[in-house]
Motif scaffolding. Structure first.
Motif, PDB file in Angstrom:
ATOM      1  N   ASP A   1       3.815  11.095   2.258  1.00 41.00           N
ATOM      2  CA  ASP A   1       4.372  12.428   2.052  1.00 41.00           C
ATOM      3  C   ASP A   1       3.323  13.434   1.615  1.00 41.00           C
ATOM      4  O   ASP A   1       2.477  13.151   0.758  1.00 41.00           O
ATOM      5  CB  ASP A   1       5.502  12.393   1.027  1.00 41.00           C
ATOM      6  CG  ASP A   1       6.825  11.987   1.650  1.00 41.00           C
ATOM      7  OD1 ASP A   1       7.215  12.631   2.640  1.00 41.00           O
ATOM      8  OD2 ASP A   1       7.453  11.034   1.160  1.00 41.00           O
TER       9      ASP A   1
ATOM     10  N   ARG B   1      12.583  13.581   0.726  1.00 35.56           N
ATOM     11  CA  ARG B   1      12.660  12.641   1.834  1.00 35.56           C
ATOM     12  C   ARG B   1      12.356  13.397   3.117  1.00 35.56           C
ATOM     13  O   ARG B   1      13.036  14.356   3.467  1.00 35.56           O
ATOM     14  CB  ARG B   1      14.061  12.018   1.886  1.00 35.56           C
ATOM     15  CG  ARG B   1      14.407  11.330   3.199  1.00 35.56           C
ATOM     16  CD  ARG B   1      13.419  10.257   3.600  1.00 35.56           C
ATOM     17  NE  ARG B   1      13.592   9.015   2.880  1.00 35.56           N
ATOM     18  CZ  ARG B   1      12.886   7.916   3.107  1.00 35.56           C
ATOM     19  NH1 ARG B   1      11.925   7.935   4.022  1.00 35.56           N
ATOM     20  NH2 ARG B   1      13.103   6.833   2.421  1.00 35.56           N
ATOM     21  N   ASN B   2      11.313  12.978   3.814  1.00 33.59           N
ATOM     22  CA  ASN B   2      10.875  13.667   5.015  1.00 33.59           C
ATOM     23  C   ASN B   2      10.837  12.717   6.203  1.00 33.59           C
ATOM     24  O   ASN B   2      11.147  11.529   6.075  1.00 33.59           O
ATOM     25  CB  ASN B   2       9.511  14.322   4.762  1.00 33.59           C
ATOM     26  CG  ASN B   2       9.582  15.340   3.637  1.00 33.59           C
ATOM     27  OD1 ASN B   2      10.256  16.351   3.750  1.00 33.59           O
ATOM     28  ND2 ASN B   2       8.907  15.051   2.520  1.00 33.59           N
TER      29      ASN B   2
ATOM     30  N   TYR C   1       5.628  14.956  12.267  1.00 33.80           N
ATOM     31  CA  TYR C   1       6.200  15.161  10.943  1.00 33.80           C
ATOM     32  C   TYR C   1       7.192  16.325  10.959  1.00 33.80           C
ATOM     33  O   TYR C   1       6.925  17.377  11.536  1.00 33.80           O
ATOM     34  CB  TYR C   1       5.080  15.467   9.947  1.00 33.80           C
ATOM     35  CG  TYR C   1       5.560  15.830   8.562  1.00 33.80           C
ATOM     36  CD1 TYR C   1       5.977  14.845   7.671  1.00 33.80           C
ATOM     37  CD2 TYR C   1       5.607  17.162   8.145  1.00 33.80           C
ATOM     38  CE1 TYR C   1       6.416  15.174   6.399  1.00 33.80           C
ATOM     39  CE2 TYR C   1       6.036  17.496   6.870  1.00 33.80           C
ATOM     40  CZ  TYR C   1       6.445  16.506   5.996  1.00 33.80           C
ATOM     41  OH  TYR C   1       6.883  16.830   4.742  1.00 33.80           O
TER      42      TYR C   1
ATOM     43  N   LYS D   1       9.838  18.281   8.067  1.00 37.77           N
ATOM     44  CA  LYS D   1      10.252  18.365   6.670  1.00 37.77           C
ATOM     45  C   LYS D   1      11.734  18.052   6.541  1.00 37.77           C
ATOM     46  O   LYS D   1      12.565  18.560   7.279  1.00 37.77           O
ATOM     47  CB  LYS D   1       9.971  19.764   6.116  1.00 37.77           C
ATOM     48  CG  LYS D   1      10.346  19.922   4.652  1.00 37.77           C
ATOM     49  CD  LYS D   1       9.995  21.308   4.139  1.00 37.77           C
ATOM     50  CE  LYS D   1      10.378  21.447   2.668  1.00 37.77           C
ATOM     51  NZ  LYS D   1      10.014  22.788   2.126  1.00 37.77           N
TER      52      LYS D   1
END
Length: 308
Positions: free
Chosen positions: A78, A83-84, A104, A106
């Motif tokens: 992260d 929590r991503n 990735y 968000k």
């Protein structure tokens, strides 16, 4: 030489049963093969797409490539709190360092659109522990599915999906794997994702996930691509090998090319799109062949892996 007959499916994630987008690489420290994959949460009961978000990168290991052991997730990736979402890892090994380029997002979105996507760069010397290097600046803020290979001129090239630009494959170049400059579109004309590039049989190959099988392109210079074929577009007969082959990775070892891909084996059985059986996925592997200049994949063949 170690060789074992492959069973099907090759691997299923024992926690969420949603293994997808695999990449396979030799761990020089552990002396074993690692499969790093997107760990989608097929067991989620939410009736939206949040199950494909909030995902970690799963780890499975194997000494010979036939049987794979789940070993957990890659931790501490992260770059911000909460929590991503991590998708579609690409990992290469160069001069003693592993480089990972991972998509990735968000948070944990419950819809597909409206959420920026970026490709992050990490480095490691053992595949367990990763150091964040940067968020890449590419052709838009909606990019996923990195694939990296060295060009004949010594530069590195990254191919990726640009969702803001018609979901076409775009590319960026680098001299050092750290600094990247966008060079524009590569495969256009229709939406697709999941590019993967490899060198085999004296030429370069590029595959893309067309959601109806894997489109295949070939090139002598890794820059100019010509359509060659389409593979994994028809059902297989092995256990859990039904449906098209999705988001694949090709591993070339001992002059043989093996394609690792995932399937949704129950989707054609009439289950609702929000059911667990519709969501679950399996990793499979098959061997590539060249027949009269055409790249083929007979996924129903019994396979002996030679990964040493």
């Amino acid at each position: 030489m170690n060789s074992k007959k492959v069973t099907a499916p090759l691997f299923r994630d024992p926690i969420y049963d949603g293994a997808a987008d695999p990449t396979v690489i030799w761990n020089h420290v552990e002396k074993e093969w690692w499969m790093v994959y997107m760990n989608r949460r097929a067991t989620s009961r939410r009736m939206d797409v949040s199950w494909v978000h909030g995902t970690d990168l799963g780890i499975a290991t194997s000494k010979e490539g036939n049987q794979w052991l789940y070993c957990g997730i890659i931790e501490d990736l992260d770059i911000e709190k909460g929590r991503n979402t991590f998708w579609a890892p690409e990992i290469i090994y160069h001069e003693g360092i592993y480089h990972m380029y991972v998509s990735y997002i968000k948070g944990v979105p419950d819809s597909w659109s409206g959420h920026k996507r970026h490709i992050l760069h990490y480095t490691s010397d053992n595949l367990w522990n990763w150091i964040y290097q940067s968020t890449l600046s590419l052709s838009s803020g909606y990019v996923i599915d990195a694939a990296v290979h060295k060009l004949p001129n010594g530069k590195w090239r990254m191919w990726y999906k640009d969702e803001q630009n018609h979901s076409h494959t775009y590319a960026a170049d680098s001299d050092d794997l750290y600094h990247w400059e966008s060079v524009g579109p590569v495969i256009i004309g229709f939406p697709h994702e999941g590019a993967n590039v490899f060198f085999w049989q004296e030429q370069y190959w590029l595959i893309i996930d067309e959601w109806s099988g894997q489109g295949v392109y070939q090139s002598k210079d890794c820059v100019n691509w010509q359509r060659n074929s389409k593979i994994l577009d028809k059902d297989g007969i092995r256990k859990d090998d039904q449906g098209v082959g999705l988001h694949a990775d090709v591993l070339v070892v001992n002059d043989k090319a093996y394609i690792f891909y995932f399937t949704h084996p129950d989707r054609a059985k009439g289950y609702g799109k929000d059911s667990y059986l519709s969501k679950r996925s399996s990793i499979q592997v098959a061997e590539l062949e060249i027949e009269n200049g055409i790249l083929t994949c007979h996924r129903d063949k019994n396979l002996i892996l030679h990964l040493s």
